[in-house]
Each structure stands twice: as structure tokens, then as C-alpha cells.
Design an enzyme around this catalytic site. Structure first.
Site, PDB file in Angstrom:
ATOM      1  CD  GLU A 288      47.004  34.571  40.562  1.00  0.00           C
ATOM      2  OE1 GLU A 288      47.744  34.957  39.643  1.00  0.00           O
ATOM      3  OE2 GLU A 288      46.978  35.115  41.685  1.00  0.00           O
ATOM      4  CE  LYS A 352      47.840  38.865  36.127  1.00  0.00           C
ATOM      5  NZ  LYS A 352      48.670  38.594  37.328  1.00  0.00           N
ATOM      6  CB  CYS A 405      46.715  38.339  40.288  1.00  0.00           C
ATOM      7  SG  CYS A 405      47.947  38.792  41.542  1.00  0.00           S
TER       8      CYS A 405
END
Length: 531
Positions: A288, A352, A405
Site C-alpha cells: 500500500e 480504496k 489495508c
């Protein structure tokens, strides 16, 4: 046992608070990295006996009668979440001057809020309380509903749901395929609360027998499911995945003076020749926000990536994506996964969708910024959420379901609406949390997503724990916390069947109905004087 149960039931004041808090804190020993699930045979019986003695005065009104049960559950939850989430404070110390003041809110405030779900659960269970097996069923149903609510309300934060404690190894993870994490949470409470019946005798034989049957079925299905995976002729993948774990310190990640060194390290690790006799990787995966700059601000970066990649190779990397504001609006930044081919062209991306409150964005931003608050990841002024989620198409016929994440802790995000997908792709940066239980807990929850959808998981973490997990939740290869390097793995085959998703939802509902029915039946028998 009866004397212990009676003493706990009759406890009051500070002793009662300490018992509830301690039982919740002890519960954490069942989670990674400890995995000592036997402690649940202590934590939940203590909670049951505390609730046995948690009835308010008859003339206190409806809420007054439930207040002791709520308080018991809240203190139990507070102990659990303080002991299980204390490491969140480590993220605030990365930039100590800016966020150290918020440490008590992270270490105590968040657990206090999350404990409300457990307080409501125990209050709900107390409404259906009886003397025997029914109260165990009531507690099971209430906690199942409570964990489900924690997964959705206020953006959701189902971290360390109770069911994970009953799944310390792949053999004991397979039931998640059938009932999901929330169904497992309800069943976990039932099984590990059953010994409380020995201390009060009523319903002990039926309760212990039911718990033994459920636990045996849990382990038995694990053996069956893993054997089925190993004996089924699954279509092998030709992909060879290289995971790059650079172990870049969080304080250096966005330091202008460190960016060239970081980028050079990523390129160097990615270009390491494979072991003798092994094929070269087809896909290279970085963690990430691995790119320490915006691609639009470093036009030569794509050329250097192309020079590093060999013909036919693909780079998958986390990065920050920039988008100009429309109509005078400020620019928007996204936590993104890029797919880059061997010519340095961006051929795919995914943003995301589920951001971390206070970490990546600020709820009620206009109001809270007036008081000087800002998200922890403030380097770019916070992130914006993706408008939609979709499959990330990778060369080689792979369809990656992106989990950036902590998106990996949400079961609903591990599949896409069209039912396609050949792997789960989790890029993360757990460096924020240092050498604490946090990264181990995160990995365990990502493992369960692989089991639930029967797809392999490819996980790249900045400083660990990076891993490749097969469709049975077994870790094929990994790199330890804090280590720097690469490892190559043949992508395990998947047996994805997304029809299980609807089945899990139905099965979870069925578990709740059965438990509530048992609780109501038991309470009715008590009122009729049959017990």
C-alpha cells in the site's frame, strides 16, 4: 465450581467491575499472536455468572432493570478492546508532536465506544434470561447480532470479532465458509459459555452435549473441507507472484530526502533474479502507498519501472492518486492500486472504497477542522473514497478483488457483484503499528476472507506480515514482521463459489432464530414452573 459461580454472581461494586474487565482482557489471549483459545472457557463462563447476578431492582423501570446487565457487558467489552487494540496508539506516536495528545482517545476512547455494542448485547440477552440452557442461547444470539451491528453501524469496525478466537488454525477456519464470521461469533459464545452450566447445574448435560457436538462438527468440517480442496482437480494458475516487502519506516515514507532511496530499493528488490531453476515472476506486487511520490510529479518513474520489468511482467503497486478538483473544488487524493505493464503504461487501477475514520479522512470534517483536528494520514490533506468497487483485471487472465489495508476485515468487500474473481489482493501498510499484535491480527482476518470465498490471497505489507494464502486459509509462503526482501510463489488455484455468500447470510439468520427460539422456549418453561 458451584462455589465459584455463586461468588461471582454475588460480587458487587469494584470487584464486579474488575471481574468483568479482567474476563474481557483475558479473552484477548485467544487472538493472534497468542492463539490460546482455551481461555474462552474462563472468560465466557465468568461473564454468564456475572449476568446471573446482574438484575436491577423490580421497581427500577425497564431501563433500570437492564442497567446492571448493560454495565457488565460494557466492562467486559472495555477490557477486551483495551487489551486487544492498545497498539492503535502506536500510530499516533509516529508523528508524536502532532498526535500524541490523542493517545488516550485511541487507547481508551475507541474501546469505550466499541464496548457499547457488548453492553447492548448483554442487556438484550438479559431480557430473555432464564436459569438453564436458554440463557446461553440468549447470550449467543445477542452477541451474534451485536457483532453483526459492529460490522456495519457508524461505517463499521468488525476488528477482532469474537468468532476469530475459535479459528486459530486452518483446520478450525473452514466453518466460516458456511456461517461467516458473525455466525461463528454466535456459535463461539454458545460453545465456550456452556461450562457455566456446570456451576449452576440446570441444563448442564444438554448444554455441554450441544457444545461438544458443535465443536466436533466445527473441527470435522474443517478436516472435510481441506480434504475436499486437496482432492479436487482445481485449475492451476500459471502466474508466479513476487511479493516485495521493503520495510520502509513510516517516518521516512514521505520524507522528500528519502524518496529516491525508497524508490531505488523497491526497484532493486523487484529485479532480484529468481532462485536457480525457478521461473521468473509474472507479477510483482508492492505494498500500500509504496510509491513515495505522485506519479504525475515524477514522469520518469514509469520509465524506470519499465526498465526494471522484464517482457511479460506486470507491476501491481499501492500509490496515492491525484485528481484535479472540478469547478474550483480542491484536488482529491485516493489510496489506489495501480497495474503497470512492462512498457511503463498504467493498464488498470482501483481506489480504496472503505476509508479509515480519523486515519484517512475526518468525519464531520468542516466542524472538526475548526477545532484543529485532522486525519492521521494528512500528508495529502486526507483521502477521498472510491465511487464504486470492481474487479482489477491483471494480465494472465487474473481477476483480482482489491482489498486495500483494513478493507480485508469486511466480509462484504471480498467479492464483487458480478461473481468473478480469481484471487484476493490485499496491499497494506501496517508499519504504523510497529512490533505489536496488530499486524498478526490483521493477517488472521485476511486469511478468513480467503476461506469465505475460496480464493487465494496475495498480501503485500510494507514491513510485514506479507503472505500468500491458499483457498483453505493455509499460508503458502510469508515474510516476518520487520523483515525486508522478496519471495516468489506459484499462485495457488482458487475454488471460488460466490453462492456461499447468500448461504452464509441465510445460515447466520437461522442460527440467530434457533438461539432466540431456544431462549424463548426456556424462559416460557421457567415461567410455567416446568424447570
Amino acid at each position: 465450581m458451584e462455589r465459584i459461580a455463586e461468588a461471582i454472581m454475588l460480587s458487587w461494586g469494584g470487584k464486579r467491575i474488575l471481574l468483568a474487565f479482567g474476563a474481557g482482557a483475558l479473552f484477548v489471549m485467544a487472538l493472534p499472536p497468542f492463539n490460546f483459545f482455551a481461555v474462552l472457557f474462563v472468560s465466557f463462563p465468568v461473564l454468564v455468572w456475572l449476568l446471573d447476578g446482574a438484575s436491577g431492582p423490580a421497581d427500577a423501570g425497564f431501563l433500570g432493570r437492564l442497567r446492571p446487565a448493560f454495565a457488565t457487558g460494557w466492562w467486559f467489552g472495555f477490557g477486551y478492546f483495551v487489551a486487544g487494540l492498545w497498539w492503535l496508539g502506536n500510530a499516533l506516536l509516529v508523528e508524536g508532536d502532532s498526535f500524541a495528545w490523542a493517545l488516550p482517545f485511541a487507547v481508551l476512547g475507541l474501546p469505550a465506544v466499541l464496548a457499547l455494542f457488548y453492553g447492548v448485547s448483554t442487556a438484550l440477552a438479559r431480557l430473555l434470561w432464564s436459569d438453564g440452557l436458554g440463557r446461553i442461547a440468549a447470550l449467543s444470539a445477542a452477541f451474534g447480532l451485536g457483532e453483526w451491528a459492529r460490522g456495519y453501524f457508524f461505517t463499521g469496525f468488525p476488528w477482532n470479532a469474537i468468532g476469530y478466537a475459535a479459528m486459530p488454525a486452518p483446520l478450525m477456519m473452514q466453518s466460516a465458509e458456511l456461517v461467516g464470521i458473525f455466525g461463528m461469533s454466535a456459535l463461539t459464545v454458545f460453545v465456550f459459555s456452556a461450562p457455566a452450566l456446570v456451576g449452576t447445574r440446570r441444563g448442564a448435560v444438554a448444554g455441554i452435549l450441544a457444545a461438544l457436538v458443535l465443536f466436533s462438527a466445527h473441527v470435522g468440517y474443517g478436516w472435510y473441507a481441506l480434504d475436499r480442496l486437496d482432492t479436487t482437480d482445481l485449475q492451476p494458475s500459471k502466474a508466479v507472484v513476487r511479493i516485495v516487502q521493503p520495510a520502509i519506516g513510516q517516518s521516512a515514507k514521505w520524507d522528500m530526502a528519502e524518496r529516491e532511496r525508497i524508490f531505488a530499493k523497491l526497484l532493486q528488490l523487484s529485479a532480484v533474479p529468481p532462485r536457480e531453476g525457478k521461473p521468473r515472476p509474472t507479477h510483482v506486487v508492492w505494498p500500500e502507498t509504496a510509491l513515495p511520490f505522485l506519479l504525475t510529479e515524477n514522469p520518469g518513474a514509469l520509465s524506470r519501472i519499465a526498465d526494471m520489468l522484464q517482457v511479460g511482467q506486470t507491476l501491481v503497486t499501492g500509490a496515492v492518486r491525484f485528481e484535479d478538483g472540478v469547478g474550483g473544488a480542491p484536488p482529491r487524493y485516493y489510496n489506489t492500486i495501480y497495474v503497470i505493464d512492462d512498457e511503463g503504461q498504467i493498464i488498470g487501477s482501483a481506489d480504496k472504497a472503505h476509508l479509515v475514520p480519523f486515519g484517512e479522512y475526518l468525519p464531520f470534517e468542516t466542524l472538526l477542522r475548526r477545532y484543529g483536528l485532522e486525519p492521521i494520514a494528512e500528508t495529502f490533506g486526507g483521502f477521498s473514497a472510491a465511487d464504486r468497487r470492481g474487479l482489477l483485471e491483471l494480465p494472465g487472465g487474473l481477476g483480482a478483488i482489491p482489498l486495500i489495508c483494513y478493507e480485508a476485515i469486511f466480509p462484504d468487500l471480498s467479492h464483487v457483484s458480478d461473481g468473478r474473481g480469481t484471487l484476493l489482493l490485499n496491499v497494506t501498510n501496517d508499519t504504523w503499528y510497529g512490533n505489536t499484535p496488530g499486524p498478526y491480527q490483521h493477517l488472521r482476518q485476511a486469511q478468513l476472507r480467503a476461506v469465505e470465498v475460496r480464493l487465494p490471497l496475495v498480501r503485500a505489507a510494507n514491513s510485514g506480515i506479507s503472505a500468500v494464502v491458499d483457498a483453505g486459509g493455509r499460508i503458502v509462503a510469508s515474510m516476518g514482521l520487520g523483515e525486508s526482501g522478496v519471495f516468489d510463489v506459484d499462485l495457488p488455484p482458487g475454488a471460488g463459489d460466490f453462492s456461499y455468500i447468500k448461504n452464509r447470510q441465510f445460515n447466520f439468520g437461522l442460527i440467530i432464530v434457533i438461539m432466540l427460539g431456544t431462549a424463548l422456549w426456556s424462559r416460557r418453561r421457567k415461567r410455567q414452573g416446568l424447570d
